[in-house]
Motif scaffolding. Structure first.
Motif, PDB file in Angstrom:
ATOM      1  N   TYR A   1      29.093  31.357  34.150  1.00 35.82           N
ATOM      2  CA  TYR A   1      28.137  32.335  34.678  1.00 35.82           C
ATOM      3  C   TYR A   1      26.734  31.748  34.679  1.00 35.82           C
ATOM      4  CZ  TYR A   1      31.722  35.976  34.016  1.00 35.82           C
ATOM      5  OH  TYR A   1      32.850  36.740  34.058  1.00 35.82           O
TER       6      TYR A   1
ATOM      7  N   ARG B   1      30.572  30.464  38.597  1.00 33.61           N
ATOM      8  CA  ARG B   1      31.435  31.644  38.598  1.00 33.61           C
ATOM      9  C   ARG B   1      30.548  32.882  38.579  1.00 33.61           C
ATOM     10  NH1 ARG B   1      36.327  32.835  34.291  1.00 33.61           N
ATOM     11  NH2 ARG B   1      36.877  34.853  35.144  1.00 33.61           N
ATOM     12  N   GLN B   2      30.949  33.914  39.308  1.00 33.57           N
ATOM     13  CA  GLN B   2      30.198  35.160  39.360  1.00 33.57           C
ATOM     14  C   GLN B   2      30.962  36.246  38.608  1.00 33.57           C
ATOM     15  OE1 GLN B   2      27.082  35.371  40.756  1.00 33.57           O
ATOM     16  NE2 GLN B   2      27.382  33.165  40.932  1.00 33.57           N
TER      17      GLN B   2
ATOM     18  N   ASP C   1      32.454  39.899  37.615  1.00 33.65           N
ATOM     19  CA  ASP C   1      32.857  41.089  38.347  1.00 33.65           C
ATOM     20  C   ASP C   1      31.919  42.236  37.953  1.00 33.65           C
ATOM     21  OD1 ASP C   1      33.726  42.131  35.865  1.00 33.65           O
ATOM     22  OD2 ASP C   1      35.791  41.550  36.223  1.00 33.65           O
ATOM     23  N   TYR C   2      32.101  43.370  38.599  1.00 34.16           N
ATOM     24  CA  TYR C   2      31.216  44.511  38.394  1.00 34.16           C
ATOM     25  C   TYR C   2      31.178  44.946  36.927  1.00 34.16           C
ATOM     26  CZ  TYR C   2      29.348  49.240  38.792  1.00 34.16           C
ATOM     27  OH  TYR C   2      28.613  50.377  38.615  1.00 34.16           O
ATOM     28  N   GLU C   3      32.317  45.065  36.294  1.00 30.73           N
ATOM     29  CA  GLU C   3      32.366  45.515  34.902  1.00 30.73           C
ATOM     30  C   GLU C   3      31.670  44.527  33.974  1.00 30.73           C
ATOM     31  OE1 GLU C   3      33.270  48.477  33.624  1.00 30.73           O
ATOM     32  OE2 GLU C   3      33.529  49.064  35.716  1.00 30.73           O
ATOM     33  N   THR C   4      31.852  43.250  34.229  1.00 31.21           N
ATOM     34  CA  THR C   4      31.200  42.238  33.404  1.00 31.21           C
ATOM     35  C   THR C   4      29.693  42.281  33.599  1.00 31.21           C
ATOM     36  OG1 THR C   4      33.161  40.831  33.517  1.00 31.21           O
ATOM     37  CG2 THR C   4      31.097  39.764  32.897  1.00 31.21           C
TER      38      THR C   4
END
Length: 108
Positions: free
Chosen positions: A34, A39-40, A42-45
């Protein structure tokens, strides 16, 4: 941008990648990815990161320089505020808060 923000916030808290990853339940490699931008999340992360650092997701994504943007819930009748009106109210609120801090410091 996102990776830089995560790294900056992590370092400001004096945490290593290992320590932050442990606190968030991630692997250090995932966190490193990150921060490096390979790497991107996800929404929850993304929400988890924002909550941990007590910042907005907009701040993490570089959409705002305000760590905690003001959420204005005003409208004029059925007409929602324009972006210009929201920006004006945000500036006014910021000025009010600065004045209040100044007066509070003078009272001490």
């Amino acid at each position: 941008m996102l990776g830089e923000k995560i790294s900056e916030l992590r370092k400001a808290r004096g945490l290593s990648q290992y320590q932050l990853a442990d606190k968030l339940g991630f692997s250090r490699g995932k966190l490193s990815n990150y921060e490096q931008g390979s790497r991107q999340p996800d929404y929850e992360t993304l929400k988890t990161l924002a909550e941990f650092f007590d910042v907005s997701t907009d701040y993490l994504l570089g959409r705002s320089e305000d760590k905690k943007p003001i959420h204005i819930a005003f409208s004029h009748g059925d007409d929602p505020l324009t972006e210009e009106e929201e920006a004006f109210l945000e500036r006014q609120l910021e000025e009010f808060r600065n004045l209040r801090k100044k007066f509070e410091q003078q009272d001490k």
